[in-house]
Write a protein that holds these residues in place. Structure first.
Motif, PDB file in Angstrom:
ATOM      1  N   PHE A  27       0.824  -1.201   0.000  1.00  0.00           N
ATOM      2  CA  PHE A  27       0.000   0.000   0.000  1.00  0.00           C
ATOM      3  C   PHE A  27       0.864   1.259   0.000  1.00  0.00           C
ATOM      4  O   PHE A  27       0.639   2.198  -0.770  1.00  0.00           O
ATOM      5  CB  PHE A  27      -0.894  -0.061   1.243  1.00  0.00           C
ATOM      6  CG  PHE A  27      -1.987   0.961   1.289  1.00  0.00           C
ATOM      7  CD1 PHE A  27      -2.781   1.226   0.194  1.00  0.00           C
ATOM      8  CD2 PHE A  27      -2.236   1.650   2.473  1.00  0.00           C
ATOM      9  CE1 PHE A  27      -3.802   2.165   0.257  1.00  0.00           C
ATOM     10  CE2 PHE A  27      -3.240   2.582   2.547  1.00  0.00           C
ATOM     11  CZ  PHE A  27      -4.026   2.842   1.432  1.00  0.00           C
ATOM     12  N   PHE A  30       2.395   2.931  -3.124  1.00  0.00           N
ATOM     13  CA  PHE A  30       1.558   3.712  -4.033  1.00  0.00           C
ATOM     14  C   PHE A  30       1.345   5.148  -3.534  1.00  0.00           C
ATOM     15  O   PHE A  30       0.574   5.893  -4.123  1.00  0.00           O
ATOM     16  CB  PHE A  30       0.211   3.020  -4.232  1.00  0.00           C
ATOM     17  CG  PHE A  30       0.309   1.754  -5.040  1.00  0.00           C
ATOM     18  CD1 PHE A  30       0.118   1.765  -6.420  1.00  0.00           C
ATOM     19  CD2 PHE A  30       0.630   0.552  -4.428  1.00  0.00           C
ATOM     20  CE1 PHE A  30       0.223   0.604  -7.166  1.00  0.00           C
ATOM     21  CE2 PHE A  30       0.739  -0.616  -5.171  1.00  0.00           C
ATOM     22  CZ  PHE A  30       0.541  -0.594  -6.535  1.00  0.00           C
ATOM     23  N   PHE A  38      -2.573   8.717  -2.573  1.00  0.00           N
ATOM     24  CA  PHE A  38      -2.268   7.414  -3.151  1.00  0.00           C
ATOM     25  C   PHE A  38      -2.671   7.437  -4.617  1.00  0.00           C
ATOM     26  O   PHE A  38      -3.754   7.920  -4.964  1.00  0.00           O
ATOM     27  CB  PHE A  38      -3.041   6.308  -2.428  1.00  0.00           C
ATOM     28  CG  PHE A  38      -2.585   6.074  -1.018  1.00  0.00           C
ATOM     29  CD1 PHE A  38      -1.468   5.299  -0.757  1.00  0.00           C
ATOM     30  CD2 PHE A  38      -3.273   6.639   0.051  1.00  0.00           C
ATOM     31  CE1 PHE A  38      -1.029   5.081   0.544  1.00  0.00           C
ATOM     32  CE2 PHE A  38      -2.854   6.430   1.354  1.00  0.00           C
ATOM     33  CZ  PHE A  38      -1.729   5.654   1.594  1.00  0.00           C
ATOM     34  N   THR A  39      -1.814   6.913  -5.470  1.00  0.00           N
ATOM     35  CA  THR A  39      -2.107   6.869  -6.903  1.00  0.00           C
ATOM     36  C   THR A  39      -2.110   5.417  -7.361  1.00  0.00           C
ATOM     37  O   THR A  39      -1.083   4.745  -7.334  1.00  0.00           O
ATOM     38  CB  THR A  39      -1.069   7.667  -7.710  1.00  0.00           C
ATOM     39  OG1 THR A  39      -1.117   9.043  -7.300  1.00  0.00           O
ATOM     40  CG2 THR A  39      -1.371   7.577  -9.210  1.00  0.00           C
ATOM     41  N   PHE A  40      -3.304   4.943  -7.735  1.00  0.00           N
ATOM     42  CA  PHE A  40      -3.459   3.585  -8.261  1.00  0.00           C
ATOM     43  C   PHE A  40      -3.831   3.708  -9.736  1.00  0.00           C
ATOM     44  O   PHE A  40      -4.994   3.954 -10.067  1.00  0.00           O
ATOM     45  CB  PHE A  40      -4.562   2.836  -7.507  1.00  0.00           C
ATOM     46  CG  PHE A  40      -4.377   2.819  -6.012  1.00  0.00           C
ATOM     47  CD1 PHE A  40      -3.432   2.003  -5.420  1.00  0.00           C
ATOM     48  CD2 PHE A  40      -5.152   3.634  -5.190  1.00  0.00           C
ATOM     49  CE1 PHE A  40      -3.260   1.990  -4.050  1.00  0.00           C
ATOM     50  CE2 PHE A  40      -4.987   3.626  -3.817  1.00  0.00           C
ATOM     51  CZ  PHE A  40      -4.041   2.805  -3.248  1.00  0.00           C
ATOM     52  N   ASP A  44      -6.677   8.533  -8.001  1.00  0.00           N
ATOM     53  CA  ASP A  44      -6.048   9.098  -6.811  1.00  0.00           C
ATOM     54  C   ASP A  44      -7.002   8.994  -5.624  1.00  0.00           C
ATOM     55  O   ASP A  44      -8.188   9.313  -5.747  1.00  0.00           O
ATOM     56  CB  ASP A  44      -5.692  10.571  -7.026  1.00  0.00           C
ATOM     57  CG  ASP A  44      -4.614  10.758  -8.075  1.00  0.00           C
ATOM     58  OD1 ASP A  44      -3.800   9.834  -8.259  1.00  0.00           O
ATOM     59  OD2 ASP A  44      -4.593  11.823  -8.719  1.00  0.00           O
ATOM     60  N   LEU A 237      -3.497  -3.898  -6.317  1.00  0.00           N
ATOM     61  CA  LEU A 237      -3.615  -2.453  -6.205  1.00  0.00           C
ATOM     62  C   LEU A 237      -3.363  -1.752  -7.542  1.00  0.00           C
ATOM     63  O   LEU A 237      -3.971  -0.721  -7.840  1.00  0.00           O
ATOM     64  CB  LEU A 237      -2.630  -1.923  -5.149  1.00  0.00           C
ATOM     65  CG  LEU A 237      -2.896  -2.386  -3.708  1.00  0.00           C
ATOM     66  CD1 LEU A 237      -1.766  -1.943  -2.787  1.00  0.00           C
ATOM     67  CD2 LEU A 237      -4.231  -1.850  -3.202  1.00  0.00           C
ATOM     68  N   GLN A 238      -2.493  -2.308  -8.338  1.00  0.00           N
ATOM     69  CA  GLN A 238      -2.232  -1.724  -9.667  1.00  0.00           C
ATOM     70  C   GLN A 238      -3.450  -1.812 -10.570  1.00  0.00           C
ATOM     71  O   GLN A 238      -3.591  -1.014 -11.501  1.00  0.00           O
ATOM     72  CB  GLN A 238      -1.057  -2.468 -10.337  1.00  0.00           C
ATOM     73  CG  GLN A 238       0.307  -2.096  -9.792  1.00  0.00           C
ATOM     74  CD  GLN A 238       1.411  -2.938 -10.371  1.00  0.00           C
ATOM     75  OE1 GLN A 238       1.175  -4.062 -10.808  1.00  0.00           O
ATOM     76  NE2 GLN A 238       2.632  -2.412 -10.375  1.00  0.00           N
ATOM     77  N   LEU A 240      -6.723  -1.702  -9.522  1.00  0.00           N
ATOM     78  CA  LEU A 240      -7.965  -1.210  -8.910  1.00  0.00           C
ATOM     79  C   LEU A 240      -8.795  -0.443  -9.932  1.00  0.00           C
ATOM     80  O   LEU A 240      -8.246   0.367 -10.680  1.00  0.00           O
ATOM     81  CB  LEU A 240      -7.643  -0.304  -7.721  1.00  0.00           C
ATOM     82  CG  LEU A 240      -7.181  -0.982  -6.435  1.00  0.00           C
ATOM     83  CD1 LEU A 240      -6.905   0.066  -5.374  1.00  0.00           C
ATOM     84  CD2 LEU A 240      -8.247  -1.941  -5.930  1.00  0.00           C
TER      85      LEU A 240
END
Length: 240
Positions: A27, A30, A38-40, A44, A237-238, A240
């Motif tokens: 987590f 990111f 957080f940038t996924f 954001d 997470l990449q 999402l």
């Protein structure tokens, strides 16, 4: 426990939130410290004061009264005397100092909670312990002077949420820049915020608008897998 929830909200549920180290390490990668979010991929996300306030559900919080450190504040001894109700001699004998920082060990507060006859003081000392061990874990197993100042001023119905968020952002920046290091913000609350964006409560979404609904209680009762590797979490997470 009703007295605790009336004064300090849903803080105790944080003690039952297990920090998934694999998820947390993935987590943090990111976190975009240039934009403090957080940038996924192209999405954001960032925790807000409003979201953290809802998660904590503390009836004493007034969102328009933000905590700030006063110029003239009581000494650490006086603050602890006020919070614990103990004598100056008792407090002085238990304060530790490392460099310019002063602390009181959690074990001393734990013993006080177990033995103290005053229920309200038990609640106050327990809440102080959560602030020092969970929200601002600067010194493991100890509660420091800075935390006691913030806690001492909660009686004025100020909100500590911006301070909690600021410490979270600062810790995320430090971890991201160095690629390592101990996160000294509230990891439990940060993960609770993250999970809150993906909850389905019995597939009936209007439950979250009920005054009796507790997001943190719901999270502690929701089974979660703990066998997912850090690499797998990064992939999740990449996408999402």
């Amino acid at each position: 426990m009703q007295l605790f929830y009336c004064n300090y909200g849903d803080l105790p549920y944080l003690l039952f939130i297990k920090v998934d180290k694999h998820l947390f390490r993935a987590f943090v990668q990111f976190w975009n410290f240039a934009y403090s979010c957080f940038t996924f991929g192209r999405v954001d996300l960032v925790p807000t004061v409003e979201e953290y306030t809802v998660l904590l559900r503390c009836p004493r919080i007034q969102a328009d009264k933000v905590y700030s450190r006063a110029v003239n504040v009581p000494t650490f001894i006086k603050k602890l005397m006020n919070i614990t109700g103990m004598s100056e001699q008792w407090v002085t004998a238990r304060i530790k100092q490392k460099g310019e920082s002063k602390y009181i060990p959690w074990k001393n507060l734990r013993d006080l909670i177990l033995a103290y006859p005053d229920t309200k003081k038990k609640v106050d000392v327990f809440a102080l312990s959560i602030y020092g061990l969970v929200f601002f874990p600067r010194a493991l197993g100890h509660i420091d002077e800075v935390v006691s100042d913030l806690f001492d001023r909660l009686d004025r119905r100020v909100t500590s949420v911006p301070t909690i968020l600021a410490e979270t952002f600062r810790s995320l920046d430090a971890c991201q820049r160095t690629g390592e290091g101990r996160f000294i913000g509230c990891a439990q609350l940060l993960l609770a915020w993250f999970h809150s964006h993906f909850w389905k409560v019995d597939k009936v979404f209007y439950r979250v608008f009920s005054e009796s609904y507790s997001p943190l209680k719901e999270l502690t009762a929701t089974p979660r897998r703990d066998d997912i590797t850090e690499e797998r979490w990064i992939t999740i997470l990449q996408n999402l």
